[in-house]
Motif scaffolding. Structure first.
Motif, PDB file in Angstrom:
ATOM      1  N   ALA A 190      27.342  -1.679  89.617  1.00 46.91           N
ATOM      2  CA  ALA A 190      26.382  -0.645  89.987  1.00 46.91           C
ATOM      3  C   ALA A 190      27.116   0.637  90.327  1.00 46.91           C
ATOM      4  CB  ALA A 190      25.548  -1.099  91.189  1.00 46.91           C
ATOM      5  N   ARG A 191      26.544   1.786  89.939  1.00 50.94           N
ATOM      6  CA  ARG A 191      27.157   3.066  90.259  1.00 50.94           C
ATOM      7  C   ARG A 191      26.113   4.175  90.309  1.00 50.94           C
ATOM      8  NH1 ARG A 191      28.109   7.219  87.077  1.00 50.94           N
ATOM      9  NH2 ARG A 191      29.959   7.808  88.230  1.00 50.94           N
ATOM     10  N   PRO A 192      26.405   5.249  91.039  1.00 48.25           N
ATOM     11  CA  PRO A 192      27.509   5.367  92.001  1.00 48.25           C
ATOM     12  C   PRO A 192      27.075   4.852  93.372  1.00 48.25           C
ATOM     13  CG  PRO A 192      26.400   7.474  91.790  1.00 48.25           C
ATOM     14  CD  PRO A 192      25.674   6.519  90.872  1.00 48.25           C
ATOM     15  N   ILE A 193      27.998   4.167  94.020  1.00 44.50           N
ATOM     16  CA  ILE A 193      27.766   3.711  95.384  1.00 44.50           C
ATOM     17  C   ILE A 193      28.898   4.259  96.247  1.00 44.50           C
ATOM     18  CG2 ILE A 193      27.547   1.726  96.917  1.00 44.50           C
ATOM     19  CD1 ILE A 193      26.396   0.150  94.598  1.00 44.50           C
ATOM     20  N   ASP A 194      28.592   5.320  96.969  1.00 50.62           N
ATOM     21  CA  ASP A 194      29.593   5.956  97.821  1.00 50.62           C
ATOM     22  C   ASP A 194      29.466   5.526  99.274  1.00 50.62           C
ATOM     23  OD1 ASP A 194      30.839   7.589  95.774  1.00 50.62           O
ATOM     24  OD2 ASP A 194      28.953   8.700  95.742  1.00 50.62           O
ATOM     25  N   ALA A 195      28.310   4.959  99.622  1.00 52.57           N
ATOM     26  CA  ALA A 195      28.089   4.444 100.972  1.00 52.57           C
ATOM     27  C   ALA A 195      26.888   3.522 100.932  1.00 52.57           C
ATOM     28  CB  ALA A 195      27.849   5.575 101.964  1.00 52.57           C
ATOM     29  N   LEU A 196      26.864   2.563 101.821  1.00 52.82           N
ATOM     30  CA  LEU A 196      25.723   1.662 101.891  1.00 52.82           C
ATOM     31  C   LEU A 196      24.595   2.309 102.682  1.00 52.82           C
ATOM     32  CD1 LEU A 196      27.478  -1.760 102.610  1.00 52.82           C
ATOM     33  CD2 LEU A 196      26.636  -0.888 100.419  1.00 52.82           C
ATOM     34  N   PRO A 197      23.336   2.104 102.267  1.00 49.47           N
ATOM     35  CA  PRO A 197      22.220   2.634 103.052  1.00 49.47           C
ATOM     36  C   PRO A 197      22.191   1.997 104.439  1.00 49.47           C
ATOM     37  CG  PRO A 197      21.476   1.703 100.958  1.00 49.47           C
ATOM     38  CD  PRO A 197      22.906   1.359 101.101  1.00 49.47           C
ATOM     39  N   SER A 198      21.730   2.737 105.410  1.00 44.10           N
ATOM     40  CA  SER A 198      21.644   2.174 106.750  1.00 44.10           C
ATOM     41  C   SER A 198      20.496   1.176 106.835  1.00 44.10           C
ATOM     42  CB  SER A 198      21.435   3.296 107.779  1.00 44.10           C
ATOM     43  OG  SER A 198      20.232   3.994 107.496  1.00 44.10           O
ATOM     44  N   GLY A 199      20.681   0.161 107.659  1.00 41.09           N
ATOM     45  CA  GLY A 199      19.643  -0.841 107.840  1.00 41.09           C
ATOM     46  C   GLY A 199      19.292  -1.518 106.527  1.00 41.09           C
ATOM     47  N   GLU A 200      18.013  -1.543 106.218  1.00 44.87           N
ATOM     48  CA  GLU A 200      17.545  -2.140 104.961  1.00 44.87           C
ATOM     49  C   GLU A 200      16.994  -1.077 104.024  1.00 44.87           C
ATOM     50  OE1 GLU A 200      14.830  -5.298 105.782  1.00 44.87           O
ATOM     51  OE2 GLU A 200      16.281  -6.440 106.958  1.00 44.87           O
ATOM     52  N   GLY A 201      17.549   0.113 104.105  1.00 43.55           N
ATOM     53  CA  GLY A 201      17.081   1.218 103.287  1.00 43.55           C
ATOM     54  C   GLY A 201      17.419   1.036 101.819  1.00 43.55           C
ATOM     55  N   THR A 202      16.740   1.805 100.975  1.00 45.20           N
ATOM     56  CA  THR A 202      16.947   1.780  99.525  1.00 45.20           C
ATOM     57  C   THR A 202      17.474   3.124  99.068  1.00 45.20           C
ATOM     58  OG1 THR A 202      15.155   0.192  99.175  1.00 45.20           O
ATOM     59  CG2 THR A 202      15.823   1.523  97.276  1.00 45.20           C
ATOM     60  N   ARG A 203      18.422   3.095  98.155  1.00 44.06           N
ATOM     61  CA  ARG A 203      18.962   4.333  97.593  1.00 44.06           C
ATOM     62  C   ARG A 203      18.955   4.205  96.071  1.00 44.06           C
ATOM     63  NH1 ARG A 203      24.386   5.928 100.191  1.00 44.06           N
ATOM     64  NH2 ARG A 203      22.907   6.413 101.856  1.00 44.06           N
ATOM     65  N   LEU A 204      18.402   5.175  95.402  1.00 46.59           N
ATOM     66  CA  LEU A 204      18.384   5.151  93.952  1.00 46.59           C
ATOM     67  C   LEU A 204      19.770   5.502  93.404  1.00 46.59           C
ATOM     68  CD1 LEU A 204      14.984   6.939  93.188  1.00 46.59           C
ATOM     69  CD2 LEU A 204      15.468   4.482  93.246  1.00 46.59           C
ATOM     70  N   ILE A 205      20.190   4.789  92.352  1.00 49.24           N
ATOM     71  CA  ILE A 205      21.486   5.042  91.723  1.00 49.24           C
ATOM     72  C   ILE A 205      21.285   5.210  90.222  1.00 49.24           C
ATOM     73  CG2 ILE A 205      22.790   3.826  93.508  1.00 49.24           C
ATOM     74  CD1 ILE A 205      22.964   1.422  91.644  1.00 49.24           C
ATOM     75  N   GLU A 206      22.358   5.558  89.517  1.00 45.32           N
ATOM     76  CA  GLU A 206      22.251   5.864  88.089  1.00 45.32           C
ATOM     77  C   GLU A 206      22.093   4.630  87.214  1.00 45.32           C
ATOM     78  OE1 GLU A 206      25.603   8.173  86.941  1.00 45.32           O
ATOM     79  OE2 GLU A 206      25.186   9.781  88.380  1.00 45.32           O
ATOM     80  N   GLY A 207      22.804   3.551  87.542  1.00 40.19           N
ATOM     81  CA  GLY A 207      22.732   2.409  86.647  1.00 40.19           C
ATOM     82  C   GLY A 207      23.298   1.137  87.220  1.00 40.19           C
TER      83      GLY A 207
END
Length: 314
Positions: A17-34
């Motif tokens: 998976a990328r890009p992952i520069d930091a983990l979301p806090s708690g159980e949050g969701t972050r959209l990534i490219e692929g």
């Protein structure tokens, strides 16, 4: 001489998976490219890429009796890899890796050990090794392989007239003794620079190459990431530059270099030209996600070589 390629060594499933520069806090969701999922490992990754490049390829490896194991087999078979020598070990999960690629292409990863440690080396593999044109023994440093039947497999291939290439799973403590056993029967030893330095206890590519040639390898090709590769064909030494690209995911670049080199030899390229072709294969893999990256075909690599630019020396 026989025909085709047999790869032996580590078989895993990669989840990238990328890009992952930091983990979301708690159980949050972050959209990534692929996100991508693909068979990988020193043997399975090389086999998959070699097949994509048009080489008739078989794999000797092991997966677990789980869903991930079925995904690995399906992915390989879709590329035309013969999985008849891929064993299923019900009591272990399939070896798997989660890779979190950051914006700079770095790849922190999390690996779960499993069935991939137990690549088969029994009678069926010995027989198959004696009938191929190329054997890629990518099991050095495998804790369940070192000191075992790998030597017999390599000897069977040599007796059948095969070209033998060799790569490492890991430069762990047993790897050096295994190299001492196998390298006198190996045509091309293909470690990464970090592996070569760790095993040879040297700090230069030339000295590392001399060390492995001294153990009996006919030639040594050291993969050096973004700096290219160092090729020691006996006394002939050549530093080949990498392509000037923006890497997306370098996970399988070393395995793809090995596969590209073998594919080049299989098409009649001289060893140094096969290394140049392998450099382009690795560059295409680095520009996409997971094992295959942007590799489409042998001819596709040749076309890419015309379009990509090599890095300037130094």
């Amino acid at each position: 001489m026989g025909e085709g390629l047999l790869c032996i060594g580590l078989t895993t499933l990669d989840m990238v998976a990328r890009p992952i520069d930091a983990l979301p806090s708690g159980e949050g969701t972050r959209l990534i490219e692929g996100i991508a999922v693909a068979p990988a490992g020193t043997a399975a990754g090389a086999a998959m890429i070699a097949a994509r490049l048009g080489v008739k390829t078989a794999l000797a490896g092991s997966v677990g009796g789980d869903f991930m194991g079925r995904v690995v087999r399906l992915g390989l078979e879709e590329q035309g890899v013969d999985t008849g020598l891929v064993g299923v070990i019900e009591r272990y999960p399939t070896s798997a890796t989660v890779l979190t690629i950051d914006s700079n292409g770095r790849r922190p990863n999390f690996h779960a050990l499993g069935a991939g440690l137990f690549a088969p080396t029994g009678e069926a593999v010995l027989a198959a090794a004696g009938k191929v044109a190329f054997l890629h023994y990518a099991g050095i440093g495998g804790p369940k392989l070192d000191g075992g039947a790998g030597l017999a497999v390599v000897q069977s291939a040599k007796a059948g007239g095969a070209v033998v290439t060799c790569d490492l799973i890991s430069p762990q403590p047993t790897a050096l003794a295994e190299l001492e056993r196998l390298l006198p029967h190996v045509d091309y030893f293909m470690p990464s620079a970090s592996e070569a330095f760790a095993l040879s206890k040297t700090d230069s590519l030339d000295a590392a190459a001399d060390f492995f040639l001294g153990l009996g390898a006919v030639a040594v090709i050291i993969k050096n990431g973004g700096a290219g590769s160092y090729v020691a064909l006996g006394a002939e030494r050549t530093a080949l530059p990498a392509y000037d690209i923006t890497p997306v995911d370098t996970t399988s670049c070393g395995d793809s270099y090995c596969a590209g080199f073998i594919a080049g030899l299989s098409r009649g390229l001289a060893p140094l030209d096969a290394c140049r072709f392998a450099t382009a294969v690795a560059a295409l893999v680095a520009q996409g996600l997971a094992t295959l990256g942007k590799v489409t075909s042998y001819d596709g690599v040749l076309e890419a070589m015309k379009a990509m630019t090599l890095k300037e020396p130094g």
